[in-house]
Design a protein around this motif. Structure first.
Motif, mmCIF file in Angstrom:
data_model
loop_
_atom_site.group_PDB
_atom_site.id
_atom_site.type_symbol
_atom_site.label_atom_id
_atom_site.label_comp_id
_atom_site.label_asym_id
_atom_site.label_seq_id
_atom_site.Cartn_x
_atom_site.Cartn_y
_atom_site.Cartn_z
ATOM 1 N N TRP A 90 3.671 -22.458 -7.586
ATOM 2 C CA TRP A 90 4.246 -23.144 -6.427
ATOM 3 C C TRP A 90 3.367 -22.935 -5.196
ATOM 4 O O TRP A 90 3.049 -23.876 -4.481
ATOM 5 C CB TRP A 90 5.670 -22.645 -6.174
ATOM 6 N N TRP A 91 2.952 -21.699 -4.949
ATOM 7 C CA TRP A 91 2.119 -21.441 -3.775
ATOM 8 C C TRP A 91 0.749 -22.081 -3.920
ATOM 9 O O TRP A 91 0.178 -22.554 -2.930
ATOM 10 C CB TRP A 91 2.002 -19.937 -3.522
ATOM 11 N N LEU A 95 -0.870 -24.838 -1.355
ATOM 12 C CA LEU A 95 -2.217 -24.726 -0.809
ATOM 13 C C LEU A 95 -3.010 -26.000 -1.074
ATOM 14 O O LEU A 95 -3.685 -26.522 -0.184
ATOM 15 C CB LEU A 95 -2.934 -23.524 -1.410
ATOM 16 N N LEU A 96 -2.909 -26.523 -2.287
ATOM 17 C CA LEU A 96 -3.628 -27.759 -2.607
ATOM 18 C C LEU A 96 -3.127 -28.940 -1.779
ATOM 19 O O LEU A 96 -3.919 -29.776 -1.330
ATOM 20 C CB LEU A 96 -3.516 -28.060 -4.098
ATOM 21 N N VAL A 97 -1.829 -29.012 -1.551
ATOM 22 C CA VAL A 97 -1.275 -30.087 -0.716
ATOM 23 C C VAL A 97 -1.791 -29.955 0.711
ATOM 24 O O VAL A 97 -2.174 -30.954 1.339
ATOM 25 C CB VAL A 97 0.269 -30.074 -0.763
ATOM 26 N N ALA A 98 -1.808 -28.725 1.240
ATOM 27 C CA ALA A 98 -2.317 -28.520 2.601
ATOM 28 C C ALA A 98 -3.783 -28.938 2.697
ATOM 29 O O ALA A 98 -4.185 -29.616 3.651
ATOM 30 C CB ALA A 98 -2.146 -27.061 3.007
ATOM 31 N N LEU A 99 -4.574 -28.543 1.713
ATOM 32 C CA LEU A 99 -5.987 -28.947 1.735
ATOM 33 C C LEU A 99 -6.142 -30.448 1.505
ATOM 34 O O LEU A 99 -7.030 -31.078 2.081
ATOM 35 C CB LEU A 99 -6.764 -28.150 0.687
ATOM 36 N N THR A 123 -7.143 -21.326 3.496
ATOM 37 C CA THR A 123 -7.333 -20.584 2.248
ATOM 38 C C THR A 123 -7.233 -19.076 2.479
ATOM 39 O O THR A 123 -6.559 -18.365 1.724
ATOM 40 C CB THR A 123 -8.688 -20.940 1.618
ATOM 41 N N ALA A 124 -7.876 -18.574 3.527
ATOM 42 C CA ALA A 124 -7.799 -17.138 3.835
ATOM 43 C C ALA A 124 -6.371 -16.748 4.214
ATOM 44 O O ALA A 124 -5.880 -15.689 3.806
ATOM 45 C CB ALA A 124 -8.773 -16.789 4.954
ATOM 46 N N GLY A 125 -5.703 -17.587 4.977
ATOM 47 C CA GLY A 125 -4.316 -17.297 5.355
ATOM 48 C C GLY A 125 -3.404 -17.210 4.143
ATOM 49 O O GLY A 125 -2.579 -16.297 4.036
ATOM 50 N N TYR A 126 -3.545 -18.160 3.226
ATOM 51 C CA TYR A 126 -2.747 -18.110 2.002
ATOM 52 C C TYR A 126 -3.087 -16.879 1.167
ATOM 53 O O TYR A 126 -2.216 -16.230 0.616
ATOM 54 C CB TYR A 126 -2.983 -19.371 1.166
ATOM 55 N N PRO A 133 -0.331 -10.085 -1.743
ATOM 56 C CA PRO A 133 0.934 -9.382 -2.024
ATOM 57 C C PRO A 133 1.523 -9.722 -3.394
ATOM 58 O O PRO A 133 2.122 -8.861 -4.043
ATOM 59 C CB PRO A 133 1.875 -9.855 -0.909
ATOM 60 N N MET A 134 1.346 -10.959 -3.840
ATOM 61 C CA MET A 134 1.886 -11.334 -5.148
ATOM 62 C C MET A 134 1.150 -10.602 -6.277
ATOM 63 O O MET A 134 1.767 -10.202 -7.254
ATOM 64 C CB MET A 134 1.784 -12.840 -5.368
ATOM 65 N N PHE A 135 -0.156 -10.414 -6.153
ATOM 66 C CA PHE A 135 -0.876 -9.683 -7.193
ATOM 67 C C PHE A 135 -0.539 -8.196 -7.160
ATOM 68 O O PHE A 135 -0.537 -7.536 -8.189
ATOM 69 C CB PHE A 135 -2.381 -9.910 -7.084
#
Length: 144
Positions: A90-91, A95-99, A123-126, A133-135
């Protein structure tokens, strides 16, 4: 069947194929061989804290590490990992939609340099807000 001391119980070694027996089969095997395993041995009151902990660990290793429990743990881990992967997907889609919005609309932002700069920023913000944090919080198998 007399109640045995913790030393007598913990000296017993499981037979070959013990790991594949279910909890009920294990208890039946122990009863068939005249070895009732209560939750507390006959010398429980005289045992120190470390000795009690050692007996509990032995008891859990012998009786709680059953194929049913391992299968349940594996199912739980798979469910946690499925949720984790769905959230990561989902995230990534966000990110792809934002780009895509950033690069797909020519009139939104003029100049390739500005687009590259915003792409790096997004990209850096995401990465710092979501992916790192997810990893760190990725579910792992328990080592029971």
């Amino acid at each position: 069947m007399t109640r045995r001391t913790s030393r007598e119980l913990m000296a017993w070694q499981p037979p070959v194929g013990w790991r594949e027996l279910s909890g009920d089969q294990r208890r039946a095997h122990m009863e068939d061989h005249g070895m009732a395993t209560p939750h507390r041995p006959s010398d429980w009151d005289t045992l120190g804290r470390d000795q009690r902990a050692a007996f509990r660990a032995w008891h859990d290793k012998i009786f709680d590490d059953t194929p049913e429990k391992r299968a349940a743990t594996e199912r739980e881990h798979r469910a946690e990992m499925t949720g984790w992967w769905l959230l990561m997907a989902w995230w990534s889609l966000c990110l792809l939609v934002a780009l895509g919005i950033l690069w797909g609309r020519g009139d939104l932002i003029e100049g390739v340099g500005m687009r590259i700069g915003l792409s790096v920023f997004v990209t850096a913000g995401y990465a710092f807000a979501i992916f790192v944090p997810m990893f760190i919080a990725k579910p792992t198998r328990s080592r029971d």
